[in-house]
Write a protein that holds these residues in place. Structure first.
Motif, PDB file in Angstrom:
ATOM      1  N   ALA A 102      -3.207  10.350 -37.531  1.00  0.00           N
ATOM      2  CA  ALA A 102      -2.375  10.084 -36.345  1.00  0.00           C
ATOM      3  C   ALA A 102      -2.066  11.384 -35.608  1.00  0.00           C
ATOM      4  O   ALA A 102      -2.102  11.432 -34.365  1.00  0.00           O
ATOM      5  N   GLU A 103      -1.785  12.453 -36.334  1.00  0.00           N
ATOM      6  CA  GLU A 103      -1.502  13.736 -35.694  1.00  0.00           C
ATOM      7  C   GLU A 103      -2.756  14.288 -35.008  1.00  0.00           C
ATOM      8  O   GLU A 103      -2.680  14.827 -33.899  1.00  0.00           O
ATOM      9  N   TYR A 104      -3.908  14.139 -35.666  1.00  0.00           N
ATOM     10  CA  TYR A 104      -5.163  14.579 -35.057  1.00  0.00           C
ATOM     11  C   TYR A 104      -5.386  13.844 -33.730  1.00  0.00           C
ATOM     12  O   TYR A 104      -5.726  14.453 -32.717  1.00  0.00           O
ATOM     13  N   GLU A 105      -5.166  12.530 -33.730  1.00  0.00           N
ATOM     14  CA  GLU A 105      -5.335  11.759 -32.502  1.00  0.00           C
ATOM     15  C   GLU A 105      -4.320  12.188 -31.442  1.00  0.00           C
ATOM     16  O   GLU A 105      -4.645  12.229 -30.256  1.00  0.00           O
ATOM     17  N   HIS A 106      -3.115  12.537 -31.854  1.00  0.00           N
ATOM     18  CA  HIS A 106      -2.107  13.038 -30.918  1.00  0.00           C
ATOM     19  C   HIS A 106      -2.643  14.254 -30.156  1.00  0.00           C
ATOM     20  O   HIS A 106      -2.524  14.336 -28.939  1.00  0.00           O
ATOM     21  N   TRP A 107      -3.222  15.206 -30.891  1.00  0.00           N
ATOM     22  CA  TRP A 107      -3.730  16.428 -30.264  1.00  0.00           C
ATOM     23  C   TRP A 107      -4.911  16.151 -29.346  1.00  0.00           C
ATOM     24  O   TRP A 107      -5.241  16.968 -28.495  1.00  0.00           O
ATOM     25  N   HIS A 108      -5.567  15.015 -29.485  1.00  0.00           N
ATOM     26  CA  HIS A 108      -6.737  14.695 -28.681  1.00  0.00           C
ATOM     27  C   HIS A 108      -6.445  13.741 -27.525  1.00  0.00           C
ATOM     28  O   HIS A 108      -7.364  13.366 -26.804  1.00  0.00           O
ATOM     29  N   LYS A 109      -5.186  13.380 -27.339  1.00  0.00           N
ATOM     30  CA  LYS A 109      -4.824  12.620 -26.147  1.00  0.00           C
ATOM     31  C   LYS A 109      -4.864  13.556 -24.946  1.00  0.00           C
ATOM     32  O   LYS A 109      -4.507  14.737 -25.048  1.00  0.00           O
ATOM     33  N   LYS A 110      -5.289  13.012 -23.822  1.00  0.00           N
ATOM     34  CA  LYS A 110      -5.467  13.825 -22.621  1.00  0.00           C
ATOM     35  C   LYS A 110      -4.221  14.654 -22.290  1.00  0.00           C
ATOM     36  O   LYS A 110      -4.321  15.833 -21.957  1.00  0.00           O
ATOM     37  N   GLU A 111      -3.045  14.048 -22.410  1.00  0.00           N
ATOM     38  CA  GLU A 111      -1.820  14.749 -22.039  1.00  0.00           C
ATOM     39  C   GLU A 111      -1.436  15.860 -23.015  1.00  0.00           C
ATOM     40  O   GLU A 111      -0.599  16.711 -22.706  1.00  0.00           O
ATOM     41  N   ASN A 112      -2.046  15.887 -24.201  1.00  0.00           N
ATOM     42  CA  ASN A 112      -1.742  16.916 -25.195  1.00  0.00           C
ATOM     43  C   ASN A 112      -2.840  17.972 -25.307  1.00  0.00           C
ATOM     44  O   ASN A 112      -2.712  18.900 -26.111  1.00  0.00           O
ATOM     45  N   ALA A 113      -3.890  17.812 -24.541  1.00  0.00           N
ATOM     46  CA  ALA A 113      -5.022  18.750 -24.612  1.00  0.00           C
ATOM     47  C   ALA A 113      -4.583  20.139 -24.150  1.00  0.00           C
ATOM     48  O   ALA A 113      -3.837  20.273 -23.181  1.00  0.00           O
ATOM     49  N   TRP A 114      -5.038  21.141 -24.847  1.00  0.00           N
ATOM     50  CA  TRP A 114      -4.764  22.520 -24.448  1.00  0.00           C
ATOM     51  C   TRP A 114      -5.715  22.862 -23.300  1.00  0.00           C
ATOM     52  O   TRP A 114      -6.944  22.763 -23.464  1.00  0.00           O
ATOM     53  N   PRO A 115      -5.212  23.287 -22.163  1.00  0.00           N
ATOM     54  CA  PRO A 115      -6.090  23.582 -21.029  1.00  0.00           C
ATOM     55  C   PRO A 115      -7.117  24.669 -21.336  1.00  0.00           C
ATOM     56  O   PRO A 115      -8.251  24.623 -20.837  1.00  0.00           O
ATOM     57  N   GLU A 116      -6.755  25.616 -22.183  1.00  0.00           N
ATOM     58  CA  GLU A 116      -7.708  26.681 -22.548  1.00  0.00           C
ATOM     59  C   GLU A 116      -8.894  26.113 -23.326  1.00  0.00           C
ATOM     60  O   GLU A 116     -10.008  26.636 -23.240  1.00  0.00           O
ATOM     61  N   ILE A 117      -8.646  25.059 -24.084  1.00  0.00           N
ATOM     62  CA  ILE A 117      -9.711  24.448 -24.881  1.00  0.00           C
ATOM     63  C   ILE A 117     -10.642  23.647 -23.983  1.00  0.00           C
ATOM     64  O   ILE A 117     -11.868  23.775 -24.080  1.00  0.00           O
ATOM     65  N   THR A 118     -10.072  22.832 -23.102  1.00  0.00           N
ATOM     66  CA  THR A 118     -10.937  22.066 -22.201  1.00  0.00           C
ATOM     67  C   THR A 118     -11.732  23.006 -21.299  1.00  0.00           C
ATOM     68  O   THR A 118     -12.903  22.752 -21.014  1.00  0.00           O
ATOM     69  N   LYS A 119     -11.131  24.126 -20.883  1.00  0.00           N
ATOM     70  CA  LYS A 119     -11.857  25.103 -20.061  1.00  0.00           C
ATOM     71  C   LYS A 119     -13.004  25.727 -20.859  1.00  0.00           C
ATOM     72  O   LYS A 119     -14.113  25.887 -20.345  1.00  0.00           O
ATOM     73  N   SER A 120     -12.761  26.058 -22.122  1.00  0.00           N
ATOM     74  CA  SER A 120     -13.830  26.654 -22.940  1.00  0.00           C
ATOM     75  C   SER A 120     -14.984  25.673 -23.134  1.00  0.00           C
ATOM     76  O   SER A 120     -16.146  26.081 -23.209  1.00  0.00           O
TER      77      SER A 120
END
Length: 111
Positions: A18-36
């Motif tokens: 559940a915590e892993y899925e939390h971190w992968h919801k769009k609103e919880n995504a780290w912008p630096e990660i999506t940019k990389s």
């Protein structure tokens, strides 16, 4: 455009999943990660789950390479922080190389 499919397992623990899925919801995504991810040439990425098995589909431009992505990630402090966090949840597949999380899958059928 190239397409890759990869797999990894999560620790078989409902709270961790559940915590892993939390971190992968769009609103919880780290912008630096999506940019990389996008900076490396990945144009589209999806992660699917069944039980504790994850399946990733990546579509990339023709310039993408796993070696270049790994080099970029190794020098990006925020990516390294993210990867350390993800190890809390992920398990290496038994056939993965040392330190390898996501394992490239071989296509065996196409209709």
């Amino acid at each position: 455009m190239k397409k890759y499919c990869l797999a990894v397992d999560l620790k078989d623990d409902a709270e961790l999943i559940a915590e892993y899925e939390h971190w992968h919801k769009k609103e919880n995504a780290w912008p630096e990660i999506t940019k990389s991810i996008t900076d490396s040439g990945i144009k589209h990425m999806e992660i699917h789950r069944t039980g504790n098995r994850l399946f990733m589909i990546m579509e990339t431009d023709d310039s993408f390479s796993f070696e270049d992505k790994a080099a970029m990630d190794s020098s990006n402090q925020k990516v390294q922080e993210w990867e350390q966090l993800m190890w809390k949840f992920q398990l290496q597949l038994p056939w993965a190389r040392e330190g390898e999380k996501w394992v490239l899958m071989n296509k065996i059928f196409q209709l």
